[in-house]
Each structure stands twice: as structure tokens, then as C-alpha cells.
Design a protein around this motif. Structure first.
Motif, PDB file in Angstrom:
ATOM      1  N   VAL A 216      26.624 -30.791  12.102  1.00 24.20           N
ATOM      2  CA  VAL A 216      25.367 -30.766  12.870  1.00 24.20           C
ATOM      3  C   VAL A 216      24.798 -32.176  13.013  1.00 24.20           C
ATOM      4  CG1 VAL A 216      22.961 -29.973  12.797  1.00 24.20           C
ATOM      5  CG2 VAL A 216      24.816 -28.378  12.292  1.00 24.20           C
ATOM      6  N   TYR A 441      27.220 -22.741  10.944  1.00 20.67           N
ATOM      7  CA  TYR A 441      28.059 -23.848  11.409  1.00 20.67           C
ATOM      8  C   TYR A 441      29.382 -23.920  10.663  1.00 20.67           C
ATOM      9  CZ  TYR A 441      24.259 -24.606  14.364  1.00 20.67           C
ATOM     10  OH  TYR A 441      23.327 -24.378  15.340  1.00 20.67           O
ATOM     11  N   LEU A 448      30.850 -25.220  19.507  1.00 19.78           N
ATOM     12  CA  LEU A 448      29.770 -26.208  19.610  1.00 19.78           C
ATOM     13  C   LEU A 448      29.985 -27.172  20.764  1.00 19.78           C
ATOM     14  CD1 LEU A 448      29.427 -26.998  15.795  1.00 19.78           C
ATOM     15  CD2 LEU A 448      28.287 -25.210  17.133  1.00 19.78           C
TER      16      LEU A 448
END
Length: 540
Positions: A216, A441, A448
Motif C-alpha cells: 500500500v 491487501y 491493485l
């Protein structure tokens, strides 16, 4: 198709950025109400509610127990994130994202966030000189441009007053924003009194969240540079360091060579020699019970290859990467740096990449490269000061991706409880706003919106790494020749030559005999100088 993608990208004026405190919330009102639900300018409503983009709602944090590594409660602003600051935030619907739902979530574009696009991260050593220089210029621009959307906290929540009467936030440039975030997530806990801290705490390292958190982190850094430059095609490159005999990217043409005047400094011929580091004076912060305020603290330090060879004898090998990827379990045991046969612990670098067993006193894999750089990179909190951090973590992320594709683990493989504080599946990643849960995630990077060039099939890889750059050059030559009135035959001939050169370069690179496909505190700059004698920890 390409024109449609460009069209939607141009329509997409806002970019997903997940950093620290959104400007609209970093004030007395936001702190007093504990609400961060900013207005979306598109319809004038909080969280874009009138347009169905999202709504303002209570933050529900996970109550699953964490491990015994952190025995305190209610003394650190990062506990039960983000409740020390906000208990109401925007929850975005569908593919919308951002702190006010005015943006798109990772991988989606367009005014309605309905267009999926996959970007490709490339090996920096296969990029053209012009592409390499553009990347460096973007980093320098980020280092010298105040971020327009986010600010940093320069004090704890308690210091800001019960009702937020003394808000303490500061502007910061876009590059250092991410340095500060990496510092903040890994800093020590203040227990009260000068130097009285709890050190065995880190919300992004030494346990399960290490890989999802950095995934992230990198994706947002990438998007912030896109937002700053307007370059919709920008991706963070990677450095494939397997079997590398030395720091191949430590040249003045790339990330900066070694200074001939001081081996711990960057060559004056590199723009990075003028950079000032932030968030590196860790003991001073602890003694003052103060947060890093991102004031410049000195030059960027690096002395690759002069590390403690008892801890890090060399850079990782292809065989070590292959063994690491083969480990079937994501986490084991106490879910920390002492875990055996844990893919995460081996890749992070607290366990052996040949046996899978924890090896206190050694730094392997990810940790080893940080220590190999023997400077600013060797400190957990300050490591992101060195732009090599980006190249390194992109490649680490690609190894995580290889493991995900090889083993296709179910969500249940990620620990739901008893990991060190901050690392359980349901814990919100510190210090990001809007909010992201760790376990969300634990997915392929394709979900993504990005891919790695070396993980593409050979044909796609040839197009991405070699053919596309030469076609871009051919297009420039085409335009020049048309302007000069030269016949089309000359254009075709030049394009043909460029394609031949591209194919030869492809073959030459693939004949090279090298791979296709980072414990404890110790002094900085192991063997070259007395300068920079602060102590550092080994995982970044």
C-alpha cells in the motif's frame, strides 16, 4: 484502445493518496469532533454522498487480541488506529477511494472510476537513459514540492489538547511525506520521561503486515508522483539485485555514485548529493519525547559494500530467492522475527534463506540490502530517505507477488489474531487515512492495477522493456522527419533499424549470466568513517 485509456486518464483529475492527515481534518474542529469526512467538491457533500460515492460512518476497529510483544494499552496514538484522532471517516462505495471518496481505488480510472488499467513496473537497468533521468527528476521534484493534500503531526494527540485547542500539524514536501510515514509507523512508544520508551513495537515490520503495508505504501507513493507530475504512465521501477556483485544502481547516472572526497557521501555529480535527510535523529526524539517534525538533518549517507560482513556477507542470490518463494506458510509460531519456516520472516530477513530457521544476529534477504547500503538505508525509521528504498521495495514486493501466485493462499492464511500489535488481519494500517485493513491487501498486485515486467510472459516483456521505448523514439523521429519534409521511405528505414537494435539488445541482456528474476541494532557506516555514529535497527 490506447486513445480511450488516455481519454479516461485525462478525465481523472484526482488520484488515490493514502498518507497521514488530510488537510481538511487537521484542525481544531476535526480533532474536537473526531470526524474526518471532508466535502467532495464534485457535489458539495461529505464523502460525495449525494453522488453515491460514499458516506460518513463510525470507525469500527478490530478487537482481536494481539501478541505479548507490546504489553501496554492506551498510551500510544497508534493503538486501535485511528481512534486517538478520528472515530468517523468516509467509507467509499464501489471503486471510489480517497479521504473524501473523490478519487478512485487502486487500478481504477475515469470520472466514475469504472475503467480498470494495469500499469507495469520495469527494471530500472533496462530503461532508456531518458526514462531513467525522468524518474530521477520526478523524485527531485517531489523532494522540492509541498504536498497539497496532506500534512504531518508534529506532536502527540495529548499535546494537542483534549478538545484539539492546540492543533500541531506541519506542511511537508511530497517525498519527505513518505519518509515521515515510514518513520511514524515504526517509531518507539513514549512511556513518559526522557528516553523512557518501549522499543519492541512496529506496526509495519517484524510480522505479517510487513508485505501488505509496504505494498500500500509504494502504490500510494507512486500515485502521488503521478498526481504531482501529471504523468499518468509513471510507475516505480525496481532493481533486480539477485546475484548482483555490487550496487549496480549506485552510479551518477542513476541513484548517485560514491563521493571521491568522502566515501560515506553521494557524489556531487548526482542531484541526490544535495538532499537533506529527515527523521533520522531517533535518540534525540526519544530523549525529548518529541515526534520528528521533518526538519532537514544533514546529507544523505551511503557507503555500499562496506557493511559488517559478519552480518551481511553479500547480496541475496537467485537460489535464496527461489527457496524463499518455495516456503508454503506465510506465518508460523509467534508470528514475529523469531518465526521458523515463515515465508514473510525469511523474505523480511530475520530467517535463513537456505534453511528457513530464524537467525538472530544475521540480516538476510530484504534486511541484507538495507544493511549493505551502510548509511541512511540502514535505519528502520529513516531508511526511506534514500531513493534506492523505492527500487529495493518494489523488487521485494515482486517476490511477494511470486509467492502469492505460486501458493494461491486463502485469506485464512493471514493471521486474524495474536500477531504483534498492528499486524492482525482486521487492523487498520498505521498511519493511513482513508483506512485500509491489512488482510485486504493479501492479494495479487493485479487486483491493485499493476504488474512487474519480469513476471510478464516473454513476448509481453519484450514489448514492455525494449520495443515500447524504441517505438517511442521512432515516433519522435517520425515527427521530426515529417517536419523536415523527408520522404516516408527514410522513416520506415529508421524505424526498422530501431527495431533491429531493440531485438539485439533484448537477446544480449538475456544472455547475461545473472538472475532473471534485509535483527538487531548496530552502528551506521560500519568501516569507512567516524561520521554518522548513531545506532540503527536492521529491518526496514
Amino acid at each position: 484502445m490506447r486513445s480511450k485509456v488516455v481519454f479516461f486518464l485525462l478525465l481523472h483529475l484526482f488520484w488515490t493518496c493514502v498518507c497521514q492527515f488530510p488537510r481538511p481534518c487537521a484542525n481544531s474542529e476535526g480533532l474536537r469532533t473526531k470526524e474526518c469526512c471532508p466535502i467532495w467538491d464534485g457535489d458539495g457533500s461529505a464523502c460525495g454522498a449525494l453522488s453515491g460515492r460514499g458516506f460518513c460512518t463510525e470507525v469500527l476497529v478490530s478487537d482481536e487480541p494481539h501478541g505479548p510483544q507490546y504489553p501496554h494499552s492506551g498510551i500510544d496514538d497508534r493503538e486501535r488506529w485511528p481512534l486517538a484522532f478520528f472515530n468517523r471517516t468516509c467509507r467509499c462505495a464501489g471503486n471510489y477511494g480517497g479521504f473524501n471518496c473523490g478519487e478512485c481505488r487502486f487500478g481504477y480510472w475515469g470520472t466514475n472510476c469504472a475503467e480498470y488499467r494495469e500499469s507495469v513496473r520495469r527494471n530500472i537497468l533496462t530503461m532508456s537513459p531518458a526514462e531513467q533521468q525522468k524518474f530521477i527528476s520526478y523524485l527531485n521534484l517531489a523532494k522540492n514540492t509541498i504536498n497539497r493534500d496532506y500534512v504531518i503531526a508534529t506532536a502527540t494527540r495529548a499535546e494537542m489538547g483534549e478538545n484539539g485547542e492546540n492543533p500541531m500539524f506541519s506542511d511537508i514536501n511530497t517525498y519527505d511525506l513518505f519518509v515521515w510515514v515510514h518513520y511514524y509507523v515504526s517509531r518507539d512508544t513514549f512511556l513518559g520521561g526522557p528516553g523512557n520508551v518501549w522499543r519492541d513495537i512496529d506496526f509495519a515490520h517484524e510480522s505479517a503486515a510487513f508485505l501488505p503495508w509496504h505494498r500500500v505504501f509504494l502504490t500510494n507513493w507512486e500515485n502521488e508522483i503521478r498526481k504531482l507530475t501529471g504523468d499518468f504512465n509513471f510507475t516505480i521501477p525496481y532493481w533486480d539485485w539477485r546475484d548482483a556483485p555490487n550496487c549496480e544502481v549506485c552510479t551518477d547516472a542513476l541513484m548517485g555514485g560514491r563521493s571521491s572526497l568522502n566515501p560515506n557521501l553521494i557524489s556531487p555529480a548526482s542531484i541526490f548529493s544535495s538532499w537533506k535527510v529527515v527523521c533520522t535523529e531517533l535518540e534525540e526524539y526519544n530523549n525529548r519525547e518529541a515526534l520528528c517534525n521533518a526538519t532537514g538533518e544533514g546529507p544523505l549517507l551511503r557507503n555500499p559494500g562496506n557493511q559488517d560482513r559478519n552480518r551481511v556477507p553479500r547480496l541475496p542470490t537467485t537460489a535464496e530467492v527461489e527457496f524463499t518463494v518455495s516456503i508454503p506458510n506465510y506465518e508460523t509460531g509467534a508470528l514475529d522475527r523469531f518465526a521458523n519456516m515463515s515465508f514473510r520472516n525469511v523474505l523480511e530477513g530475520f530467517a535463513s534463506p537456505s534453511t528457513g530457521l530464524a537467525v538472530p544476529g544475521q540480516s538476510t534477504m530484504h534486511n541484507s540490502l538495507h544493511m549493505y547500503m551502510n548509511g541512511s538505508m540502514s535505519s528502520v525509521q529513516g531508511s526511506a530517505n534514500d531513493p534506492i528504498f523505492l527500487l529495493h521495495h518494489a523488487f521485494v514486493d515482486s517476490i511477494f507477488e511470486r509467492w502469492l501466485r505460486t501458493h494461491q493462499p486463502p485469506r485464512s492464511s493471514y493471521p486474524r489474531a495474536n500477531a504483534p500489535i498492528g499486524h492482525n488481519d482486521g487492523y487498520y494500517m498505521v498511519p493511513f487515512l482513508p483506512l485500509y485493513r491489512n488482510g485486504d491487501y493479501f492479494v495479487s498486485n493485479k487486483a491493485l492495477g499493476y504488474e512487474y515486467a519480469y513476471l510478464l510472459d516473454p513476448g509481453q516483456r519484450f514489448v514492455q522493456e525494449f520495443l515500447t521505448p524504441y517505438l517511442q523514439q521512432a515516433q519522435q523521429i517520425w515527427q521530426w522527419l515529417l517536419g523536415a519534409g523527408i520522404l516516408g521511405g527514410a522513416i520506415v528505414a529508421i524505424i526498422a533499424v530501431l527495431l533491429v537494435v531493440a531485438r539485439r539488445k533484448w537477446k544480449r541482456n538475456h544472455k547475461r549470466k545473472r538472475a532473471s528474476s534485509y535483527g538487531e541494532r548496530q552502528p551506521l557506516l560500519q568501516s569507512s568513517s567516524e561520521e554518522g555514529s548513531a545506532s540503527f535497527q536492521t529491518t526496514m
